[in-house]
Design a protein around this motif. Structure first.
Motif, PDB file in Angstrom:
ATOM      1  N   MET A  42       0.629  -1.059   0.008  1.00  0.00           N
ATOM      2  CA  MET A  42      -0.116  -0.095  -0.084  1.00  0.00           C
ATOM      3  C   MET A  42       0.878   1.043   0.057  1.00  0.00           C
ATOM      4  SD  MET A  42      -3.483   1.012   2.311  1.00  0.00           S
ATOM      5  CE  MET A  42      -2.780   1.701   3.642  1.00  0.00           C
ATOM      6  N   VAL A  43       0.420   2.080  -0.856  1.00  0.00           N
ATOM      7  CA  VAL A  43       0.837   3.617  -0.799  1.00  0.00           C
ATOM      8  C   VAL A  43      -0.258   4.557  -0.177  1.00  0.00           C
ATOM      9  CG1 VAL A  43       1.852   5.431  -2.103  1.00  0.00           C
ATOM     10  CG2 VAL A  43       2.940   3.077  -2.596  1.00  0.00           C
ATOM     11  N   LEU A  44      -0.194   5.270   0.693  1.00  0.00           N
ATOM     12  CA  LEU A  44      -1.162   6.040   1.181  1.00  0.00           C
ATOM     13  C   LEU A  44      -0.719   7.552   0.793  1.00  0.00           C
ATOM     14  CD1 LEU A  44      -3.755   6.011   2.873  1.00  0.00           C
ATOM     15  CD2 LEU A  44      -2.429   6.420   4.844  1.00  0.00           C
ATOM     16  N   LEU A  45      -1.741   8.192   0.205  1.00  0.00           N
ATOM     17  CA  LEU A  45      -1.518   9.468  -0.275  1.00  0.00           C
ATOM     18  C   LEU A  45      -2.286  10.500   0.604  1.00  0.00           C
ATOM     19  CD1 LEU A  45      -1.817   8.308  -3.965  1.00  0.00           C
ATOM     20  CD2 LEU A  45       0.224   8.948  -2.901  1.00  0.00           C
ATOM     21  N   LEU A  46      -1.541  11.415   1.274  1.00  0.00           N
ATOM     22  CA  LEU A  46      -2.140  12.341   2.111  1.00  0.00           C
ATOM     23  C   LEU A  46      -2.080  13.667   1.269  1.00  0.00           C
ATOM     24  CD1 LEU A  46      -0.527  11.412   5.207  1.00  0.00           C
ATOM     25  CD2 LEU A  46      -2.627  10.488   4.323  1.00  0.00           C
ATOM     26  N   HIS A  47      -3.209  14.514   0.842  1.00  0.00           N
ATOM     27  CA  HIS A  47      -3.245  15.622   0.281  1.00  0.00           C
ATOM     28  C   HIS A  47      -2.840  16.853   1.368  1.00  0.00           C
ATOM     29  CE1 HIS A  47      -6.941  17.097   2.196  1.00  0.00           C
ATOM     30  NE2 HIS A  47      -7.273  16.011   2.155  1.00  0.00           N
ATOM     31  N   GLY A  48      -2.719  18.046   0.700  1.00  0.00           N
ATOM     32  CA  GLY A  48      -2.605  19.353   1.486  1.00  0.00           C
ATOM     33  C   GLY A  48      -3.837  20.338   1.377  1.00  0.00           C
ATOM     34  N   PHE A  49      -3.293  21.470   1.838  1.00  0.00           N
ATOM     35  CA  PHE A  49      -3.966  22.655   2.040  1.00  0.00           C
ATOM     36  C   PHE A  49      -4.032  23.664   0.791  1.00  0.00           C
ATOM     37  CE2 PHE A  49      -5.224  27.035   2.728  1.00  0.00           C
ATOM     38  CZ  PHE A  49      -6.375  27.071   3.257  1.00  0.00           C
ATOM     39  N   PRO A  50      -4.846  24.106  -0.149  1.00  0.00           N
ATOM     40  CA  PRO A  50      -6.473  23.947   0.162  1.00  0.00           C
ATOM     41  C   PRO A  50      -7.146  22.815  -0.783  1.00  0.00           C
ATOM     42  CG  PRO A  50      -6.074  25.666  -1.185  1.00  0.00           C
ATOM     43  CD  PRO A  50      -4.379  24.955  -0.937  1.00  0.00           C
ATOM     44  N   GLU A  51      -6.516  21.642  -0.515  1.00  0.00           N
ATOM     45  CA  GLU A  51      -6.766  20.583  -1.510  1.00  0.00           C
ATOM     46  C   GLU A  51      -7.819  19.542  -0.908  1.00  0.00           C
ATOM     47  OE1 GLU A  51      -2.901  20.018  -4.257  1.00  0.00           O
ATOM     48  OE2 GLU A  51      -2.567  19.776  -2.090  1.00  0.00           O
ATOM     49  N   TYR A  52      -7.912  18.288  -1.772  1.00  0.00           N
ATOM     50  CA  TYR A  52      -8.728  17.107  -1.145  1.00  0.00           C
ATOM     51  C   TYR A  52      -8.017  15.928  -1.775  1.00  0.00           C
ATOM     52  CZ  TYR A  52     -11.864  17.684  -5.209  1.00  0.00           C
ATOM     53  OH  TYR A  52     -12.198  17.761  -6.515  1.00  0.00           O
ATOM     54  N   TRP A  53      -8.533  15.017  -1.619  1.00  0.00           N
ATOM     55  CA  TRP A  53      -8.093  13.664  -2.442  1.00  0.00           C
ATOM     56  C   TRP A  53      -7.688  13.710  -3.937  1.00  0.00           C
ATOM     57  CZ3 TRP A  53      -9.095  10.778  -6.498  1.00  0.00           C
ATOM     58  CH2 TRP A  53     -10.408  11.055  -7.078  1.00  0.00           C
ATOM     59  N   TYR A  54      -8.423  14.720  -4.585  1.00  0.00           N
ATOM     60  CA  TYR A  54      -8.288  14.882  -5.966  1.00  0.00           C
ATOM     61  C   TYR A  54      -6.943  15.409  -6.358  1.00  0.00           C
ATOM     62  CZ  TYR A  54     -10.131  15.783 -10.690  1.00  0.00           C
ATOM     63  OH  TYR A  54     -10.020  15.966 -12.016  1.00  0.00           O
ATOM     64  N   ALA A  55      -6.287  15.799  -5.201  1.00  0.00           N
ATOM     65  CA  ALA A  55      -4.837  16.168  -5.524  1.00  0.00           C
ATOM     66  C   ALA A  55      -4.031  15.027  -6.305  1.00  0.00           C
ATOM     67  CB  ALA A  55      -4.051  16.690  -4.009  1.00  0.00           C
ATOM     68  N   TRP A  56      -4.343  13.749  -6.044  1.00  0.00           N
ATOM     69  CA  TRP A  56      -3.725  12.741  -6.228  1.00  0.00           C
ATOM     70  C   TRP A  56      -4.438  11.935  -7.605  1.00  0.00           C
ATOM     71  CZ3 TRP A  56       0.910  12.794  -4.261  1.00  0.00           C
ATOM     72  CH2 TRP A  56       1.137  13.548  -3.074  1.00  0.00           C
ATOM     73  N   HIS A  57      -5.357  12.478  -8.364  1.00  0.00           N
ATOM     74  CA  HIS A  57      -6.214  11.987  -9.330  1.00  0.00           C
ATOM     75  C   HIS A  57      -5.221  11.437 -10.645  1.00  0.00           C
ATOM     76  CE1 HIS A  57      -6.263  15.798 -11.355  1.00  0.00           C
ATOM     77  NE2 HIS A  57      -6.587  14.916 -12.440  1.00  0.00           N
ATOM     78  N   GLU A  58      -4.273  12.122 -10.713  1.00  0.00           N
ATOM     79  CA  GLU A  58      -3.421  11.546 -11.916  1.00  0.00           C
ATOM     80  C   GLU A  58      -2.399  10.390 -11.366  1.00  0.00           C
ATOM     81  OE1 GLU A  58      -2.066  15.266 -13.517  1.00  0.00           O
ATOM     82  OE2 GLU A  58      -3.373  14.813 -15.442  1.00  0.00           O
ATOM     83  N   MET A  59      -2.037  10.736 -10.194  1.00  0.00           N
ATOM     84  CA  MET A  59      -0.896   9.803  -9.590  1.00  0.00           C
ATOM     85  C   MET A  59      -1.752   8.388  -9.172  1.00  0.00           C
ATOM     86  SD  MET A  59       2.096  10.823  -8.838  1.00  0.00           S
ATOM     87  CE  MET A  59       2.451  12.423  -8.062  1.00  0.00           C
ATOM     88  N   LEU A  60      -2.881   8.645  -8.827  1.00  0.00           N
ATOM     89  CA  LEU A  60      -3.406   7.244  -8.249  1.00  0.00           C
ATOM     90  C   LEU A  60      -3.354   5.858  -9.275  1.00  0.00           C
ATOM     91  CD1 LEU A  60      -5.008   6.562  -5.620  1.00  0.00           C
ATOM     92  CD2 LEU A  60      -7.024   7.185  -6.764  1.00  0.00           C
ATOM     93  N   PRO A  61      -3.868   6.157 -10.336  1.00  0.00           N
ATOM     94  CA  PRO A  61      -3.881   4.902 -11.419  1.00  0.00           C
ATOM     95  C   PRO A  61      -2.285   4.750 -11.711  1.00  0.00           C
ATOM     96  CG  PRO A  61      -4.812   7.060 -12.401  1.00  0.00           C
ATOM     97  CD  PRO A  61      -4.633   7.470 -10.982  1.00  0.00           C
ATOM     98  N   ALA A  62      -1.592   5.600 -11.727  1.00  0.00           N
ATOM     99  CA  ALA A  62      -0.017   5.548 -12.101  1.00  0.00           C
ATOM    100  C   ALA A  62       0.589   4.519 -11.407  1.00  0.00           C
ATOM    101  CB  ALA A  62       0.564   6.645 -12.606  1.00  0.00           C
ATOM    102  N   VAL A  63       0.333   5.005 -10.066  1.00  0.00           N
ATOM    103  CA  VAL A  63       1.122   4.107  -8.845  1.00  0.00           C
ATOM    104  C   VAL A  63       0.396   2.696  -8.701  1.00  0.00           C
ATOM    105  CG1 VAL A  63       1.247   4.083  -6.161  1.00  0.00           C
ATOM    106  CG2 VAL A  63       1.460   6.090  -7.368  1.00  0.00           C
ATOM    107  N   ALA A  64      -0.740   2.573  -9.246  1.00  0.00           N
ATOM    108  CA  ALA A  64      -1.604   1.415  -8.907  1.00  0.00           C
ATOM    109  C   ALA A  64      -0.926   0.433 -10.096  1.00  0.00           C
ATOM    110  CB  ALA A  64      -2.974   1.548  -9.394  1.00  0.00           C
TER     111      ALA A  64
END
Length: 310
Positions: A42-64
């Motif tokens: 598992m790679v757990l991705l924590l966003h910052g401010f002023p963001e939300y999980w969508y900060a990783w929307h391009e990274m997520l499938p690539a890491v998978a």
């Protein structure tokens, strides 16, 4: 669904369909919205401010696709996660990460945090070292480096922190959500590198962050984390937090920082390695501001995968 004068958005706005699965997970007494793709470590991705999980929307499938179970979470108070009135102190936010790793059925994870999520990553690795297998921090000095620099570097880090000092004002969350949360876009623009801010992807990303901040209570919760960070300086539990954070990290840590970061200055972040006894690497990213995960996605992705696999 939003009112562009500010103040209302439905949580469904942070649940877009894509090559991922939305889930709700109970951890540390709260319900968290997580977005998953892939199988493997598992790679757990924590966003910052002023963001939300969508900060990783391009990274997520690539890491998978690289053979990992990629999980992006809405932090406590953000997106579709619970928004309790309390729990935005460093201890609870670190315990949220530990609870999520366990609740997702894992013994440990590579934790990747950016901005405020990076500060939480540092703390989680310090307080729960057996659960954080490897740590990748983007745009976030070690919390003690940041705290020291705010007082010791008045023309540098203190000046850079003036935006977050405003967050101490009562009801500042109403300023944040006014005019369709225009202030959120202003913060992204001020803290981001010019190449990204002037590029083709910025407007859409800023719009998404503005809408998510208009979910009821999200702006208040986002402010509370910053308020605790400043108030705790004068309180006993803040003193205890500092004492606990002084214990060196035993988690292998990779720190990536934008050379143009105006929220957390590179010179503030650069001394963070002194708090790590495990393998540690530092990399400064040219032409990048406070949001390396969206400003230099391919470089950051390569570094995350390298560190997670090593």
């Amino acid at each position: 669904m939003t009112d562009q004068r500010g103040g209302f958005a439905d949580e469904s706005c942070v649940l877009p369909e894509g090559p991922w699965t939305h889930r709700f997970v109970g951890a540390n007494g709260s319900r968290f919205h997580v977005v998953e793709a892939g199988t493997g470590p598992m790679v757990l991705l924590l966003h910052g401010f002023p963001e939300y999980w969508y900060a990783w929307h391009e990274m997520l499938p690539a890491v998978a696709d690289a053979g990992f179970r990629a999980v992006a979470v809405d932090l406590r108070g953000y997106g579709a996660s619970d928004k309790p009135p309390r729990g935005y102190d460093g201890y609870t936010l670190a315990a949220d990460v530990a609870g999520l790793i366990r609740a997702l059925g894992e013994r440990s994870a590579t934790v990747v945090g950016t901005g405020a999520g990076g500060l939480i990553g540092w703390t989680a690795a310090s307080f729960h070292p057996t659960l954080v297998r490897r740590l990748v921090v983007l745009g976030a000095p070690h919390p003690l480096r940041l705290r020291a620099a705010i007082f010791a570097d008045p023309r540098g880090q203190f000046t850079s922190a003036t935006a977050t000092l405003k967050f101490q004002l009562p009801r500042y969350e109403h300023v944040l959500t006014r005019d369709g949360a225009a202030e959120v876009e202003d913060i992204l623009r001020r803290w981001g590198g010019p190449r990204w801010v002037d590029g083709p992807d910025f407007a859409d990303y800023a719009r998404c962050c503005r809408v998510a901040m208009q979910i009821p209570q999200a702006a208040f919760c986002a402010m509370e984390g910053y308020r605790w960070a400043f108030r705790s300086v004068l309180r006993l539990h803040g003193y205890r937090f500092v004492k606990l954070m002084q214990k060196p990290l035993v988690t292998p840590t990779l720190q990536l920082h934008g050379a143009l970061d105006r929220a957390s200055l590179p010179r503030t972040a650069q001394g963070s390695g002194r708090y790590v006894t495990a393998p540690y690497e530092w990399r400064l990213l040219d032409d990048v501001g406070h949001f390396p995960h969206v400003e230099a996605r391919d470089v950051v992705l390569g570094e995350i995968l390298r560190w997670a696999k090593s």
